[in-house]
Design a protein around this motif. Structure first.
Motif, PDB file in Angstrom:
ATOM      1  N   ALA A   1      -2.430  -6.155  -7.106  1.00 37.99           N
ATOM      2  CA  ALA A   1      -2.615  -5.168  -6.038  1.00 37.99           C
ATOM      3  C   ALA A   1      -2.603  -3.747  -6.581  1.00 37.99           C
ATOM      4  O   ALA A   1      -3.199  -2.842  -6.007  1.00 37.99           O
ATOM      5  N   TYR A   2      -1.924  -3.573  -7.712  1.00 39.28           N
ATOM      6  CA  TYR A   2      -1.767  -2.233  -8.274  1.00 39.28           C
ATOM      7  C   TYR A   2      -3.025  -1.832  -9.036  1.00 39.28           C
ATOM      8  O   TYR A   2      -3.653  -2.628  -9.698  1.00 39.28           O
ATOM      9  N   GLY A   3      -3.403  -0.611  -8.948  1.00 44.63           N
ATOM     10  CA  GLY A   3      -4.521  -0.100  -9.730  1.00 44.63           C
ATOM     11  C   GLY A   3      -5.781   0.124  -8.937  1.00 44.63           C
ATOM     12  O   GLY A   3      -6.519   1.078  -9.200  1.00 44.63           O
TER      13      GLY A   3
ATOM     14  N   HIS B   1      -6.278 -12.041  -5.446  1.00 44.50           N
ATOM     15  CA  HIS B   1      -4.944 -12.248  -6.005  1.00 44.50           C
ATOM     16  C   HIS B   1      -3.950 -11.188  -5.531  1.00 44.50           C
ATOM     17  O   HIS B   1      -2.813 -11.179  -5.978  1.00 44.50           O
ATOM     18  N   GLY B   2      -4.386 -10.291  -4.673  1.00 46.72           N
ATOM     19  CA  GLY B   2      -3.490  -9.245  -4.172  1.00 46.72           C
ATOM     20  C   GLY B   2      -4.174  -7.921  -3.946  1.00 46.72           C
ATOM     21  O   GLY B   2      -3.638  -7.051  -3.246  1.00 46.72           O
ATOM     22  N   GLY B   3      -5.356  -7.736  -4.547  1.00 45.02           N
ATOM     23  CA  GLY B   3      -6.079  -6.490  -4.352  1.00 45.02           C
ATOM     24  C   GLY B   3      -6.455  -6.257  -2.900  1.00 45.02           C
ATOM     25  O   GLY B   3      -6.637  -5.106  -2.472  1.00 45.02           O
ATOM     26  N   TRP B   4      -6.532  -7.330  -2.110  1.00 47.67           N
ATOM     27  CA  TRP B   4      -6.868  -7.204  -0.684  1.00 47.67           C
ATOM     28  C   TRP B   4      -5.872  -6.320   0.044  1.00 47.67           C
ATOM     29  O   TRP B   4      -6.236  -5.586   0.985  1.00 47.67           O
ATOM     30  N   LEU B   5      -4.609  -6.378  -0.369  1.00 48.68           N
ATOM     31  CA  LEU B   5      -3.596  -5.583   0.315  1.00 48.68           C
ATOM     32  C   LEU B   5      -3.833  -4.091   0.075  1.00 48.68           C
ATOM     33  O   LEU B   5      -3.716  -3.275   0.997  1.00 48.68           O
ATOM     34  N   THR B   6      -4.175  -3.746  -1.164  1.00 46.37           N
ATOM     35  CA  THR B   6      -4.470  -2.352  -1.483  1.00 46.37           C
ATOM     36  C   THR B   6      -5.655  -1.851  -0.668  1.00 46.37           C
ATOM     37  O   THR B   6      -5.630  -0.745  -0.121  1.00 46.37           O
ATOM     38  N   VAL B   7      -6.713  -2.664  -0.605  1.00 49.64           N
ATOM     39  CA  VAL B   7      -7.906  -2.280   0.152  1.00 49.64           C
ATOM     40  C   VAL B   7      -7.566  -2.120   1.629  1.00 49.64           C
ATOM     41  O   VAL B   7      -8.017  -1.167   2.284  1.00 49.64           O
TER      42      VAL B   7
END
Length: 644
Positions: free
Chosen positions: A356-358, A410-416
């Motif tokens: 999610a980070y980055g 894997h978690g990037g969806w939360l950042t978006v």
């Protein structure tokens, strides 16, 4: 954080403050970067050399060249950051507001993830002593305490940030140096061919690119906090910081080369001697807290700037102490705290948070590249150089974006999701204000000079207030909102000894603090124009009082009461502010998209400060009048029959 304009000139104190304020995020990246890289496949020489090469050139091209050398030149009266840069270029085109608010939303989203991943990475070092230890409760307690302490300010703990971070960087450099003897040839990884080869040949290249990007996630802070430390202090201190970071990264690489299998834990802690681990974990946790504090304080500053620039709802901003720049934004603090807790609960451990980070900070990098290109063109840098800068860094950052997007599921969806929500809030607030301004009608104020002067002396009309003050959005002295004239003359005639018009203009500079007085009708109608920077507090009630005091001292105005009893004793008349609240009553006049925006705006208004509180007015001296944004008209389709 010891914010404020301190140690702007090059000095030992300024360098120490720079270490404590701006390098927390990028300085704690060795906690998780190499761990993320080596988790992407079989541990071999190509992966280690290629990963180190990618780290070295990312820190060189992205952090050093783009931010430290080029972007720091775009200072707005000594201040930096996405919104400061936007203020410099917003007159170059209306479109620049969209990348600016995207960058602001991405940085706020990053502010939720940074405390979670940095503190989790540090605390997870306890697993070495207590295998299977559940670190999540410890992380939640630390994060909760950190956010709860924000209301008291950070003036005291801010003083120790510099020495602690100096100790942290020195420790990383020393520990890394002790491992270089395992593989003295590790510095061959500086050759960019290793990076190119890894990206071309490795099956998990995109994931590795996303992991490498984590080494530069704090680069934006170098620019955002320029006003706290000064350009020269940042540039000189970066030499030391980069050297310490590289020594630690290469030390981890050398240790990994000497290993025969994938490490079972974090390479950052495994290169430390066992006797040193308690101290190493403690200082890592302290550095993680400092990194989180810097990100939180930066988010407060960003929100306060966004409020002044009308791209964020008006919210309460508190100054915990007398230090300039010390801010506490309660609503932003709760948003960040809730977001941070959700990240911790959803992912549980730092290894899962890396996905999610980055991604959010990657978007802010792209935004900075676009806005910097506009700035370079505005400064008449040759077009071929400006566009070369744009193409070169877009190529790098879009490559990183592909790597980060590959981690979406894997978690990037939360950042978006978080970035999209924050972007929607900022966009709708800005757009709704544009719609309201478009439907605001202005009239020539000179047409009402005589009637206002007569009304002020008409004893047949009850005195409404001795000094009647209206906030006006008219940019020109010759104009006034039709609604103000309606309020004074028709809604309920309001007699006053003096009518005041107060206008606030937010300048492109961070701090301005100027005012101009225009006597439209001497002794009867006066306009005051404030020019405030986007970081100046809009305490209009106090600022207006100061202006009135200056006018009295210059014998330009007499505010003594006209009541015989009070005037005989030289007592001042009363002040009354009138705030016109525009109500949307005729939605048929708007397009479908505008109706959606205005509906969202109406919801946001319920959670934002009222205009009188937003402008710092004393509510006991304020009258709020609700007026329709669009005057209702009688439709010809209405059928009525008159009967006798």
């Amino acid at each position: 954080m010891n914010a404020g304009k301190v140690k702007q000139s090059l000095s030992a104190g300024g360098l120490l403050i720079a270490l404590g304020i701006i390098y927390g995020d990028i300085g704690t990246s060795p906690l998780y970067v190499f761990k993320a890289i080596v988790s992407q496949g079989v541990l071999d020489t190509a992966l280690i050399y290629g990963g180190l090469s990618c780290i070295f050139w990312t820190l060189t091209l992205q952090t050093t060249l783009k931010y430290v050398i080029i972007t720091l030149r775009a200072d707005n009266k000594g201040e930096g950051g996405i919104l400061s840069l936007y203020s410099l270029v917003r007159k170059q085109g209306k479109w620049v507001v969209f990348p600016a608010i995207l960058g602001g939303a991405a940085l706020l989203a990053d502010g939720m993830i940074t405390p979670a991943i940095t503190i989790s990475s540090a605390v997870e070092g306890l697993d070495i002593f207590y295998p299977g230890l559940q670190t999540m409760p410890i992380v939640l307690v630390i994060v909760g305490c950190l956010f709860m302490l924000q209301r008291f300010g950070t003036a005291v703990i801010g003083r120790i940030f510099g020495p602690v971070m100096l100790l942290w960087f020195s420790m990383m450099a020393f520990v890394g140096l002790t491992q270089l003897w395992h593989a003295p040839g590790i510095f061959r990884a500086i050759n960019p061919w290793y990076a190119v080869q890894l990206i071309i040949e490795h099956p998990n290249a995109l994931f590795i690119i996303g992991a490498v990007f984590l080494c530069t996630t704090g680069a934006e802070a170098l620019y955002s906090d320029m006003g706290h430390c000064g350009r020269r202090n940042i540039r000189i201190s970066w030499i030391f910081v980069k050297l310490c970071l590289l020594l630690n990264y290469f030390g981890q690489g050398a240790w990994l080369l000497s290993s025969e299998a994938l490490p079972s834990g974090n390479p950052f802690y495994q290169i430390m001697p066992s006797w040193f681990l308690p101290f190493g974990i403690s200082i890592a946790t302290a550095a993680a807290i400092i990194a989180s504090q810097a990100m939180i304080t930066g988010a407060f500053t960003l929100v306060s700037e966004a409020v002044r620039l009308n791209v964020w709802p008006k919210v309460r901003i508190v100054h915990p102490n007398m230090l300039k720049g010390q801010l506490y934004v309660p609503s932003a603090n709760w948003i960040l705290l809730i977001g941070c807790i959700l990240v911790i609960l959803i992912f549980g451990e730092s290894a899962k948070m890396e996905a999610a980070y980055g991604l959010a900070i990657n978007l802010s990098f792209i935004v900075t590249t676009v806005l910097m290109t506009v700035f370079l063109l505005h400064k008449r840098i040759p077009a071929y150089l400006s566009y070369a800068f744009l193409l070169f860094y877009l190529a790098i950052e879009i490559s990183f974006l592909f790597g980060n997007v590959s981690k979406f599921s894997h978690g990037g969806w939360l950042t978006v999701l978080i970035t999209a929500l924050l972007f929607s809030v900022m966009l709708c607030w800005w757009w709704a204000r544009k719609i309201k301004n478009r439907h605001t009608r202005f009239v020539e104020i000179k047409d009402y000079y005589n009637v206002l002067a007569e009304l002020g002396s008409d004893k047949s009309v009850p005195l409404y207030a001795s000094q009647l003050v209206y906030l006006t959005s008219a940019n020109f002295e010759s104009e006034i909102e039709e609604k103000i004239i309606y309020s004074i003359l028709r809604k309920k005639p309001k007699r006053a000894d003096i009518y005041w018009l107060v206008h606030v203009d937010v300048t492109d500079a961070p701090y301005t603090g100027e005012y101009k007085v225009t006597h439209l009708v001497p002794g009867k109608l006066i306009r005051v124009d404030f020019r405030l920077g986007f970081r100046d507090e809009q305490r209009i009630s106090l600022l207006f009082r100061r202006v009135v005091q200056d006018l009295i001292a210059n014998h330009e105005v007499d505010i003594r009461s006209n009541f015989d009893t009070l005037r005989k004793r030289n007592m001042d008349g009363d002040f009354r502010f009138v705030v016109l609240e525009k109500v949307i009553s005729n939605s048929a006049s708007f397009s479908f998209a505008e109706r959606i925006v205005l509906d969202i705006y109406s919801v946001l208004r319920k959670f934002s400060l009222s205009d009188e509180k937003g402008f710092g007015l004393d509510s006991s001296f304020v009258t709020v009048e609700r007026v329709p944004l669009i005057a209702p008209t009688v439709s010809r389709s209405i059928k009525l029959k008159r009967v006798k």
